[in-house]
Design an enzyme around this catalytic site. Structure first.
Site, PDB file in Angstrom:
ATOM      1  CB  SER A 135      -1.082  -0.262   1.323  1.00 33.71           C
ATOM      2  OG  SER A 135      -1.907   0.827   0.770  1.00 33.71           O
ATOM      3  CG  ASP A 160      -6.502  -3.403  -3.638  1.00 29.78           C
ATOM      4  OD1 ASP A 160      -7.501  -2.254  -2.994  1.00 29.78           O
ATOM      5  OD2 ASP A 160      -5.320  -3.256  -3.650  1.00 29.78           O
ATOM      6  CG  HIS A 193      -5.707  -2.775   0.149  1.00 29.77           C
ATOM      7  ND1 HIS A 193      -4.910  -2.394  -0.957  1.00 29.77           N
ATOM      8  CD2 HIS A 193      -5.143  -1.833   1.125  1.00 29.77           C
ATOM      9  CE1 HIS A 193      -4.024  -1.644  -0.572  1.00 29.77           C
ATOM     10  NE2 HIS A 193      -4.348  -1.163   0.781  1.00 29.77           N
TER      11      HIS A 193
END
Length: 316
Positions: free
Chosen positions: A161, A256, A288
């Site tokens: 991320s 995601d 995610h």
């Protein structure tokens, strides 16, 4: 009437809440665990200060029965630049598992969080950590474990991320501020946090959802020019393809919201003239950073093995 002290300025569930009096509440990523011997993997870890100026720390991981030089991973945690830490159980457990699986040395970087320390603090800290790691190149750095075991001919950067965003930008920075003898073989970007004003591919178009992501970015970087800022949308930056490595692995998850941007990153990198090898791994049916929250599931195990294999490709 509600007192000003309890009035909410910004609420971003389930991550963070800001109050008008300046207080900040974080609901995720606040728990920490101590370093040491992990009984499950027999990986050893220890914390070391990498910046006296900011008092920031890295956590170093060494596999069991380490001998000689081993591939070196520098890892940047995620959390939207606003939550999480290198010392949380989530990242500690993941690094223990990856170090054991790949038989590598890992340095997990903690960096200052927004909004107390807005961007570019996270990038500045990450680069300071990279330079600190590089100070061990000749075997006379401050941490003996890295002097003894880190193979600077085979270094990878990775993150999930926001940490994947950091890993990309650190690779670009290495082409501008070269660290002699530091061979960045590859980067692993897991569910990378990139964004942009206009949707790409089949990216979500709902204005309310896109605005929420924009708000999180502005929280981390109040002086940003917006969602096309080069930090969050590097694909249109002229230096985008100036990566210091020759291999990139991008991991995406089917469900995601950031998946289309990860695919777009791969596409743009291939068109950039960079000339390296781009690999893509998609995890079907997953959300995610699923691998951090469901580390025992089949897809997480497959992803762990893929990342371990990718890092070890650079072995001499």
């Amino acid at each position: 009437m509600e007192s000003s002290a309890s009035e909410i300025l910004l609420d971003f569930p389930p991550m963070i809440r800001l109050y008008k009096d300046g207080r900040i509440e974080r609901f995720l990523g606040t728990e920490i665990v101590q370093p040491g011997l992990d009984p499950k993997t027999n990986v050893e870890s220890k914390d070391v200060v990498y910046s006296q100026e900011t008092a920031q720390i890295v956590r170093i991981y060494i596999p069991p029965n380490a001998a000689g030089k081993l591939p070196l991973l520098v890892y940047f945690h995620g959390g939207g630049f606003c939550i999480e830490t290198a010392f949380s159980p989530t990242y500690h457990n993941y690094l223990n598992a990856l170090v054991a699986e790949a038989n590598i040395v890992a340095v997990s970087v903690d960096y200052r969080l927004a909004p107390e320390h807005p961007i570019p603090a996270a990038y500045d800290d990450s680069w300071d950590a990279v330079k600190w790691v590089a100070s061990h190149l000749n075997g006379n750095g401050p941490e003996e474990l890295l002097n003894r075991h880190a193979d600077f001919n085979n270094v990878c950067f990775s993150g999930d991320s926001a940490g994947a965003n950091l890993a990309h930008h650190m690779s670009v920075k290495m082409t501008k501020e070269k660290l002699d003898g530091f061979n960045l073989a590859g980067i692993v970007l897991t569910h990378p946090y990139f964004w942009g004003k206009e949707p790409v591919g089949n990216e979500i178009k709902d204005p309310a959802v896109r605005e929420k992501i924009d708000v999180l970015w502005r929280l981390a970087y109040p002086t940003t020019s917006g969602s096309d800022d080069q930090w969050i949308n590097p694909m249109d930056d002229p230096s985008f393809g100036s990566l210091a490595c020759s291999r990139v692995l991008v991991c995406v998850a089917e469900n995601d919201i950031l998946k289309p941007r990860g695919l777009y990153y791969c596409e743009k990198l291939k068109q950039s003239g960079w000339g390296g090898e781009v690999e893509l791994m998609e995890s079907p049916g997953e959300e995610h950073v699923f691998h951090l929250h469901k580390p025992s599931c089949e897809n997480a195990a497959a992803k762990l093995k893929k990342v371990a294999d990718f890092i070890n490709q650079g072995k001499a």
